[in-house]
Design a protein around this motif. Structure first.
Motif, short mmCIF file in Angstrom:
data_model
loop_
_atom_site.label_atom_id
_atom_site.label_comp_id
_atom_site.label_asym_id
_atom_site.label_seq_id
_atom_site.Cartn_x
_atom_site.Cartn_y
_atom_site.Cartn_z
N ALA A 1 0.82 -1.22 0.00
CA ALA A 1 0.00 0.00 0.00
C ALA A 1 0.86 1.27 0.00
O ALA A 1 0.46 2.29 -0.56
N ASP A 2 2.06 1.22 0.60
CA ASP A 2 2.91 2.40 0.67
C ASP A 2 3.74 2.63 -0.59
O ASP A 2 4.54 3.57 -0.66
N GLY A 3 3.58 1.77 -1.61
CA GLY A 3 4.32 1.93 -2.85
C GLY A 3 5.54 1.03 -2.97
O GLY A 3 6.17 0.95 -4.02
N SER A 4 5.89 0.35 -1.91
CA SER A 4 7.03 -0.57 -1.97
C SER A 4 6.59 -1.89 -2.59
O SER A 4 5.39 -2.14 -2.74
N VAL A 5 7.57 -2.70 -2.97
CA VAL A 5 7.28 -4.02 -3.52
C VAL A 5 8.04 -5.07 -2.71
O VAL A 5 9.12 -4.82 -2.19
N SER A 6 7.46 -6.25 -2.63
CA SER A 6 8.05 -7.36 -1.90
C SER A 6 8.32 -8.49 -2.89
O SER A 6 7.47 -8.82 -3.71
N LEU A 7 9.52 -9.08 -2.80
CA LEU A 7 9.89 -10.15 -3.71
C LEU A 7 10.79 -11.16 -3.01
O LEU A 7 11.27 -10.91 -1.91
N VAL B 1 12.33 -9.85 0.52
CA VAL B 1 12.94 -8.52 0.52
C VAL B 1 11.90 -7.50 0.08
O VAL B 1 11.12 -7.75 -0.84
N GLU B 2 11.90 -6.36 0.74
CA GLU B 2 11.00 -5.27 0.39
C GLU B 2 11.83 -4.10 -0.13
O GLU B 2 12.82 -3.72 0.48
N VAL B 3 11.42 -3.56 -1.27
CA VAL B 3 12.14 -2.47 -1.93
C VAL B 3 11.21 -1.27 -2.04
O VAL B 3 10.07 -1.41 -2.48
N TYR B 4 11.73 -0.12 -1.63
CA TYR B 4 10.96 1.12 -1.71
C TYR B 4 11.73 2.08 -2.62
O TYR B 4 12.63 2.79 -2.17
N ARG C 1 15.53 2.70 -0.87
CA ARG C 1 15.91 1.88 0.28
C ARG C 1 15.35 0.47 0.15
O ARG C 1 14.46 0.21 -0.66
N VAL C 2 15.89 -0.40 0.99
CA VAL C 2 15.56 -1.83 0.92
C VAL C 2 15.65 -2.42 2.33
O VAL C 2 16.35 -1.89 3.19
N ILE D 1 15.02 -3.84 -9.21
CA ILE D 1 13.61 -3.46 -9.20
C ILE D 1 13.42 -2.01 -9.59
O ILE D 1 12.54 -1.68 -10.39
N CYS D 2 14.24 -1.12 -9.06
CA CYS D 2 14.03 0.32 -9.25
C CYS D 2 14.55 0.85 -10.59
O CYS D 2 14.09 1.90 -11.05
N LYS D 3 15.52 0.17 -11.19
CA LYS D 3 16.12 0.65 -12.44
C LYS D 3 16.12 -0.47 -13.47
O LYS D 3 17.18 -0.94 -13.90
N PRO D 4 14.93 -0.90 -13.91
CA PRO D 4 14.87 -2.04 -14.83
C PRO D 4 15.54 -1.78 -16.17
O PRO D 4 16.04 -2.70 -16.81
N GLU D 5 15.62 -0.51 -16.59
CA GLU D 5 16.25 -0.20 -17.88
C GLU D 5 17.76 -0.41 -17.86
O GLU D 5 18.39 -0.53 -18.90
#
Length: 176
Positions: free
Chosen positions: A58-64, A83-86, A91-92, A120-124
């Motif tokens: 809900a806060d915009g982070s992703v869990s993987l 792991v949770e990535v925001y 941050r992680v 996760i944050c820089k897929p390109e």
């Protein structure tokens, strides 16, 4: 009212395998995000990037899920971390692992966590930062492929250590 097991047997036989199959999480889209160690302690960290296995919070982070795989057969089976990535705050954190770890957000994490965050944050820029795609496959196939990648990523043949020792011994021999 009494129900005979004989009438339920066909239903159990037909539905049993479906229930088992539904509970097993086997497929994923696997990527090597980090590898480290010397000849006796090589390990790699593999991310499951299947969108169905990445949970958006809900806060915009992703869990993987991240799997730590060891080359040494005497080591334990792969270690699994959640792991949770925001990305918005760069941050992680580890939210679940096999040992007690801090669940605090980290801005300067261990290299494997930093690479997971960047994945996760820089897929390109995945290929530029050295991420290696293993592919979409079942878990056991990923483990087999990861063990093969140890020799590819470290540029060594399994007998490379012995050959290196021989080369070192020859280098120490006096020239005549």
């Amino acid at each position: 009212m009494r129900v005979s097991f004989r009438h339920l047997l066909p239903v159990l036989l037909l539905c049993g395998p479906l229930a088992v199959q539904a509970q097993v999480h086997t497929d994923g889209d696997y990527w090597i995000v980090h590898h480290q160690g010397d000849s006796s302690t090589k390990e790699m960290f593999v991310v499951d990037a299947d969108p169905a296995h990445i949970a958006k919070q809900a806060d915009g982070s992703v869990s993987l899920t991240v799997h730590q795989i060891y080359q040494n057969p005497q080591k334990p089976p792969p270690t699994v971390y959640q792991v949770e990535v925001y990305c918005a705050q760069d941050r992680v954190r580890i939210t679940r692992g096999p040992v007690q770890v801090s669940s605090d957000w980290q801005t300067t994490p261990d290299p494997w966590l930093g690479h997971t965050r960047n994945f996760i944050c820089k897929p390109e820029s995945r290929m530029r930062i050295g991420v290696v795609p293993i592919g979409k496959m079942e878990m056991q196939s990923m483990l087999n492929a990861a063990r093969i990648y140890f020799t590819v990523l470290h540029g060594e043949h399994p007998r490379g250590d012995i050959l290196k020792q021989i080369d070192d011994a020859l280098d120490r021999m006096p020239l005549k």
